[in-house]
Scaffold this motif. Structure first.
Motif, mmCIF file in Angstrom:
data_model
loop_
_atom_site.group_PDB
_atom_site.id
_atom_site.type_symbol
_atom_site.label_atom_id
_atom_site.label_comp_id
_atom_site.label_asym_id
_atom_site.label_seq_id
_atom_site.Cartn_x
_atom_site.Cartn_y
_atom_site.Cartn_z
ATOM 1 N N PRO A 1143 0.843 -1.211 0.000
ATOM 2 C CA PRO A 1143 0.000 0.000 0.000
ATOM 3 C C PRO A 1143 0.870 1.249 0.000
ATOM 4 O O PRO A 1143 2.047 1.211 0.377
ATOM 5 C CB PRO A 1143 -0.795 -0.132 1.304
ATOM 6 N N ASN A 1144 0.269 2.339 -0.400
ATOM 7 C CA ASN A 1144 0.956 3.616 -0.425
ATOM 8 C C ASN A 1144 0.899 4.243 0.972
ATOM 9 O O ASN A 1144 -0.134 4.171 1.646
ATOM 10 C CB ASN A 1144 0.301 4.533 -1.463
ATOM 11 N N GLY A 1145 2.014 4.894 1.425
ATOM 12 C CA GLY A 1145 1.989 5.642 2.686
ATOM 13 C C GLY A 1145 2.443 4.830 3.876
ATOM 14 O O GLY A 1145 3.195 3.850 3.757
ATOM 15 N N THR A 1225 -6.480 9.799 8.711
ATOM 16 C CA THR A 1225 -7.597 9.371 7.853
ATOM 17 C C THR A 1225 -7.488 7.916 7.431
ATOM 18 O O THR A 1225 -8.448 7.349 6.910
ATOM 19 C CB THR A 1225 -7.666 10.248 6.582
ATOM 20 N N GLY A 1226 -6.294 7.307 7.589
ATOM 21 C CA GLY A 1226 -6.160 5.881 7.330
ATOM 22 C C GLY A 1226 -5.575 5.521 5.977
ATOM 23 O O GLY A 1226 -5.402 4.343 5.673
ATOM 24 N N TRP A 1232 -10.707 13.313 4.558
ATOM 25 C CA TRP A 1232 -10.731 13.868 5.918
ATOM 26 C C TRP A 1232 -12.015 13.523 6.659
ATOM 27 O O TRP A 1232 -12.069 13.603 7.889
ATOM 28 C CB TRP A 1232 -10.530 15.388 5.894
ATOM 29 N N ALA A 1233 -13.028 13.125 5.915
ATOM 30 C CA ALA A 1233 -14.278 12.718 6.570
ATOM 31 C C ALA A 1233 -14.067 11.485 7.436
ATOM 32 O O ALA A 1233 -14.858 11.199 8.334
ATOM 33 C CB ALA A 1233 -15.349 12.436 5.513
ATOM 34 N N ASN A 1234 -12.964 10.738 7.140
ATOM 35 C CA ASN A 1234 -12.684 9.547 7.952
ATOM 36 C C ASN A 1234 -12.096 9.899 9.324
ATOM 37 O O ASN A 1234 -11.989 9.033 10.186
ATOM 38 C CB ASN A 1234 -11.695 8.637 7.215
ATOM 39 N N TYR A 1235 -11.669 11.146 9.487
ATOM 40 C CA TYR A 1235 -11.079 11.565 10.763
ATOM 41 C C TYR A 1235 -12.216 11.953 11.708
ATOM 42 O O TYR A 1235 -12.525 13.117 11.904
ATOM 43 C CB TYR A 1235 -10.118 12.718 10.538
#
Length: 1246
Positions: A1143-1145, A1225-1226, A1232-1235
């Motif tokens: 995965p990226n990041g 945010t994962g 950002w809605a995941n935060y």
């Protein structure tokens, strides 16, 4: 008559007037000079003449009797003492009579309680001992040898020595038991209060002049045993006069040393000046006969004019002039008692001065000149250490016996070891907890059942104490009692604090002695605390019988110290004396505050204009600041100062402490009609005065040592600390810093050893700090910590909670590794080179300068880590986890103020200095009120700087009478000298009006700062709080802003001065360096370059360049796969892992195999190690040979590197933002809605 007869005899028998008695060889006493019991310093002593017949047999019989009497007396003395300490034996003394040991009183009262059969048994035992050994043991050998070898020996010399020691102890015991019998008989009990001996003739004088606490009436020689009051008063009068002479004599020694001698001639006719007279005993032969005659005549005049019988007519020493007398009899007695006490001290002092003068050759002679001292024999012995040197105030070594000295040192070493173990025995269970399991399985007694401290004495079984005693005995007997004879004492064969190197062994034993001495003091303190408070680390508040408790609410008792009297001045519980001392402290504090301001004010405001002494043509500007002024101010000036001091004292009276709060002279500056408020203000003044007393002493020291009031410490060239200014660990901006004075002895070897220890402690702390941080970031190691126990690394909590989870074997491995590192490198690496060089070259180098630089950096990081790990331990301990939320620390006194005015996001409640740690809400509100007012002034001051620059100045005149226009007043600090005094007075008056009209206690009645007009207030309490909070925030900003404006004005020369005018700035050295770009220019808010080091600057720029490159690569690593897609094929063919699977990041961290991370690290290391990056090389500036961002044209290369730096700075900011977005945010480009935890989500629907 008696004396002259004795002199005739001594002269006739020894051959001269003061002849040595050793010359009287015909004396029959000489026959016994080498017999048992003849000991220094008395030698053979027989004043009654028992041995004058020279009968050796009779002498030995008497010595045998003395030995036995001494043994009985030692047992008797112990019989008095032991039951008082250990308690009495359990069970019955006489079962048939039902008489328990506990029923028998201690001392003489036991005589009538012990049954006749008991006394018969005692007498029978005495008889058995006598008859079995025979009455004539003195004829057959050394008396007292009954066959068992406790104090005897097969070695005749040793046996004699032990019996001599026994004789000495027996003689002391005979004196002691007689004293105990007297005390018991006269007071009614074994340790009776002498106050019960009402028939004592000494009681007649208990209230006489000179009887003072803590000794009370003291007459050990018995001068007053005849009860003659007249004789007592005569002696007191004589003592008073002797004390006065001694006080004058002591001052006569001291004064010339401090103030210098009188000017002019002592004897004009002889041409003898005062300056020619030496100080001390040497003056006796220099003062002319006429001078001594004048002194004697004055003495006679004083005696005759007052009469020899003044003690009959009233208080002795009253000659009519009222210096230390008074019309009030009680006051006169008090003053004369104080004079007597001072006189007694002076009599002791002058005798000491005479001795020092006589033995060293001058008034304040160096004791090193007293070469005949028997103490000099031991100056290089074990235990003689700086700064005290050889110290024997009691004179144990005055006989010069080296063997006895070594024996005492050996005993001290052993006592110190016991005390160190005892001190650790108190401390260890409190920190680590007690041992698991049973202390006594048969009794079912666990270690956990044994209380810590003195309470354990009654809990440990008798068998346990027997084991302890047996171990003590084994250690003593196995090593022998005479180890001090054969070598360094305390060498039992195992090499912990010993060494095959004699010098090293002595050094280690000296260190052990020092630690043991500290431990002996510590354990005594622990016993006291335990005994007085009821537990090992008991709260002193439990010691309710303390006389100090009487003063806990008196003036000057303030948090956080509370009542503090380490010397015990108040131990007598005298409230009047306490208040008098507080009054004196208050006055001393006021003088010190004025003195401290006298040092500071001329440095800031300049000196007064005009003349200090017009007649002498002496201007205020001519008087230097500080101690140098002492010799410049005329005598008349000092007289005026002294007169003013006297006026203040006399006008207010010396007894103001009796009539109310001390220091109330009628004018209401720091007083008040409200008693509570007055006490509060005086308490604040006391605190400020205490600070000022410390400050003025520091100023005097700095002035005296450096040569001027604010002298540069660099001028104090005699400082022993100067020896270490270039040593490892001395770094800017602090330089060499040793506030405790560890290096004051100038010992370079000890300094290096401490630096080595600091280096190692720092390394441990860096590892410990990383041990806290790493698991939080990277997670814990996979697999098992202890396979046999089924304990995984993941099962071990982070932080202090791990202490109880790691198995004992794990701690043993850690300790073993520590030991290996220490032993393998040696404990003395600091002697052979730079400390910490263990052969592997991580932070070392073959270049000495480079190695020092790296070790200095490591020291700095280690110091930071030591501070950090302590902070982590505190946070962990107080919040319950390694990175615990401080909100869990519910016991914090700071929690009381979390909802108070001024507590605002994002900082919340912030009090790093701990002003609010006492939890005092009233004080908190007062400080908030002060902060509000300071903020308002600062906002007005900041606006006063800004407004004239924007709107221009007011039209017209500021002072029409002086023809001074507003336009003439410069902006900023330059206005201070331009505004007339009347203008400043108006400003001060306005400040005063606002303060007085609103009152100083507005914080008590409501929201502070509410003066009735509704600008930033409101009838709505919530709205008012909101506005005042906003005002506080603005005021805080303004306080910071105005300080910055003052700095800019002071450094650049005008209110909005161009910083280019601040030519003295060390930052100017780097204005043309790589990385300085518009529009910011050179920007260093943290002050990294304040030391002006070009080398450090270049190194930081190089580091920044590399960090920027890594960040650019990392940023591209985030962006590229999102745009171009991932590589085809496998990242790890052996693991079947494709690039597309990674995965990226941040999520990639756990997916990339360990071998992949190894390759990444290896490449980074290759880049670093493959290039020589030392100062001056191309690689130091980022030129590694390939020409991407470099060029053969230096200017073009600089342009490209500057562009790269700018891009790298942007990339460093960018990658941090990406990490945050990814983490919150994962995913790498997560929504950002995941935060969901964001506090901003609360406003989504607004």
């Amino acid at each position: 008559m008696m004396a002259i007869i004795g002199m005739f005899f001594q002269d006739g028998l020894t051959g001269s007037a003061w002849g040595d008695w050793a010359n009287y060889t015909a004396s029959p006493l000489r026959a016994f000079e080498s017999e048992l019991g003849v000991q220094a310093p008395v030698g053979f002593w027989d004043p009654v003449g028992f041995t004058s017949d020279g009968d050796v047999s009779t002498f030995k019989r008497r010595r045998s009797v003395e030995l036995k009497h001494g043994r009985i007396s030692m047992m008797a003395a112990m019989g008095y003492i032991t039951p008082e300490i250990t308690g009495k034996l359990p069970g019955f003394l006489s079962p048939s009579a039902g008489l328990k040991f506990a029923d028998i009183p201690n001392g003489l009262a036991a005589v009538s309680k012990v049954p006749v059969a008991g006394w018969a048994q005692i007498a029978a035992y005495f008889g058995f001992v006598e008859f079995s050994g025979g009455f004539e043991d003195y004829k057959t050998g050394t008396p007292g040898d009954y066959g068992f070898k406790v104090l005897t020996s097969s070695d005749p010399e040793e046996k004699t020595k032990k019996l001599s020691a026994e004789l000495a102890n027996g003689r002391l015991a005979m004196m002691a038991i007689i004293g105990m019998f007297f005390q018991d008989g006269l007071t009614g009990s074994a340790w009776g209060d002498w106050a019960n001996y009402t028939a004592s003739p000494l009681r007649a004088f208990e209230s006489e002049l000179g009887v003072q606490a803590p000794v009370g009436f003291w007459d050990p020689v018995g001068f007053t045993s005849d009860g003659d009051v007249s004789t007592f008063k005569r002696r007191r009068s004589v003592e008073l006069k002797h004390g006065r002479i001694s006080m004058m004599a002591a001052m006569g020694y001291i004064t010339p040393e401090i103030t210098g001698k009188l000017p002019g001639f002592l004897s004009p006719s002889a041409g003898l000046k005062f300056a020619d007279i030496p100080n001390g005993l040497a003056a006796v032969s220099k003062v002319p006969v006429a001078g001594w005659a004048q002194i004697a005549a004055y003495f006679g005049f004083v005696e005759f004019s007052g009469g020899f019988e003044d003690y009959k007519t009233g208080t002795p020493g009253d000659y009519g002039f009222k210096v230390l007398t008074s019309s009030d009899p009680e006051e006169k007695t008090k003053k004369l008692s104080a004079e007597l006490a001072n006189g007694r001290l002076a009599m002791m002092a002058i005798i000491g001065m005479f001795f020092q003068d006589g033995l060293t050759g001058s008034a304040w002679g160096d004791w090193a000149n007293y070469t005949a001292s028997p103490l000099r024999a031991f100056e290089s012995e074990l235990g003689v250490q700086a700064p005290v040197g050889f110290w024997d105030p009691v004179g144990f070594t005055s006989d010069g016996d080296v063997s006895t000295f070594k024996r005492r040192r050996s005993v001290e070493l052993k006592h110190g070891r016991i005390s160190m173990m005892a001190a650790m025995g108190y401390i260890t269970p409190e920190i680590t907890g007690k041992l698991p399991g049973f202390l006594s399985p048969s009794a079912g007694l666990k270690f956990a059942d044994i209380p810590n401290g003195l309470a354990a004495v009654s809990k440990v079984p008798v068998a346990g104490w027997a084991q302890i005693a047996a171990y003590f005995g084994f250690v003593e007997f196995s090593g022998g009692f005479e180890d001090y004879k054969t070598g360094t004492p305390g060498d039992y064969g195992f090499k912990v604090l010993t060494s095959s190197d004699p010098e090293e062994k002595t050094k280690k034993l000296s260190a052990e002695l020092a630690n043991g001495r500290l431990a002996m003091m510590a354990i005594i303190g622990m016993f006291f605390q335990d005994g007085l408070t009821g537990s090992a680390w008991g709260d002193w508040a439990n010691y309710t019988a303390s006389p100090l408790r009487a003063f806990e609410s008196e003036l000057g008792v303030q948090a956080p110290v509370g009542f503090w009297d380490p010397v015990g001045f108040t131990s007598d519980g005298d409230v009047s004396t306490f208040k008098r001392r507080r009054s004196v402290e208050l006055k001393h504090g006021r003088i010190s505050m004025m003195a401290a301001m006298g040092y500071i004010t001329p440095e800031i405001t300049g000196k007064l204009p005009g003349f200090l002494s017009p007649s002498a043509g002496l201007k205020f500007a001519d008087i230097p600041n500080g101690l140098a002024a002492v010799s410049k101010v005329p005598v008349a000036g000092w007289a005026q100062i002294a007169a003013y001091f006297g006026f203040v004292e006399f006008s207010g009276g010396f007894e103001d402490y009796k009539t109310g709060t001390p220091g109330d002279y009628g004018f209401k500056v720091l007083t008040s009609s409200d008693p509570e408020e007055k006490t509060k203000k005086l308490s604040a003044e006391l605190a400020n005065g205490r600070l000022a007393m410390m400050a003025i002493i520091g100023m005097f020291f700095q002035d005296g040592l450096t040569g001027s009031a604010w002298g540069d410490w660099a001028n104090y060239t005699a400082s022993p600390l100067r020896a270490f200014e270039s040593e490892l660990g001395v770094q800017a901006p602090v330089g060499f810093w040793d506030p405790v004075g560890f290096t004051s002895d100038g010992d370079v070897s000890t300094f290096k050893r401490r630096r080595s220890v600091e280096l190692k402690h720092g390394r441990i702390s860096m590892m410990a700090a990383m041990g806290y941080i790493t698991p939080e970031i990277t997670g814990k190691l996979p697999g098992f910590l202890s396979p046999s126990a089924g304990l995984k690394f993941a099962d071990i909590p982070n932080g202090l909670a791990a202490v109880s989870k790691v198995p004992v074997a794990g701690w043993a491995q850690i300790a073993a590794y520590f030991g290996f590192v220490e032993f393998s490198g040696g404990f003395e690496d600091y002697k052979t080179g730079t400390p910490g060089d263990y052969g592997f070259k991580v932070l070392t180098s073959s270049d000495p300068e480079e190695k020092t630089k790296k070790l200095s950096a490591e020291l700095a990081n280690g110091r930071l880590a030591m501070m950090a790990i302590i902070g982590m331990f505190f946070q962990d301990g107080l919040t319950g986890s390694a990175w615990g939320d401080w909100a869990n620390y519910t016991a914090s006194p700071l929690r009381a103020f979390e909802s108070e005015l001024g507590v605002q996001a994002p900082v919340g409640f912030w009090d790093p200095v701990g002003f609010t740690s006492d939890g005092d809400v009233s004080t908190f509100k007062r400080r908030r009120s002060v902060e509000l007012k300071h903020g308002r002034i600062s906002m007005m001051a900041a606006m006063g700087y800004i407004t004239p620059e924007i709107t221009g100045k007011l039209p017209g005149f500021l002072s029409p009478s002086a023809g001074l226009k507003f336009a003439d007043i410069p902006n900023g600090l330059a206005a201070v000298s331009k505004v007339p005094v009347a203008g400043w007075a108006q400003i001060a008056a306005y400040f005063g009006f606002v303060e007085f009209s609103g009152g100083f206690e507005d914080y008590k009645t409501g929201t502070p700062g509410d003066y009735g007009f509704k600008v930033l207030t409101s009838s709505d309490p919530e709205e008012k709080t909101k506005k005042l909070s906003a005002e506080l925030a603005n005021g805080r900003l303004a306080m910071m802003a105005i300080i910055g404006m003052f700095f800019q004005d002071g450094l650049t020369g005008s209110a909005w001065g161009d910083w280019a005018n601040y030519t003295a700035s060390p930052l100017r050295a780097f204005e043309n360096e790589l990385g300085v770009q518009a529009p910011v220019g050179f920007w260093d808010p943290a002050g990294f370059t304040a030391d002006g080091s070009t080398e450090n600057f270049a190194r930081r720029r190089q580091t920044e360049l590399k960090h920027g490159r890594i960040s650019m690569l990392a940023t591209m690593g985030y962006i590229t796969p999102e745009i171009t897609g991932k590589f085809p094929g496998y990242l790890s063919p052996s693991a079947g892992l494709k690039f597309a699977d990674v995965p990226n990041g941040l999520a990639a961290i756990s997916k990339v195999p360990a071998a992949g991370w190894g390759q990444i690290l290896a490449y980074m290391a290759f880049c670093e190690v493959s290039q020589d990056q030392s100062a001056g090389t191309p690689a130091a500036a980022g030129d590694f040979g390939f020409k991407v961002l470099t060029a053969s044209d230096p200017e073009a290369k600089k342009t490209k590197l500057a562009a790269e730096l700018a891009n790298g700075r942007l990339a460093m900011m960018a990658i941090i933002g990406m990490f945050f977005q990814d983490g919150l945010t994962g995913s790498a480009w997560g929504d950002w809605a995941n935060y969901t935890a964001s506090p901003l989500r609360a406003t989504d629907k607004m």
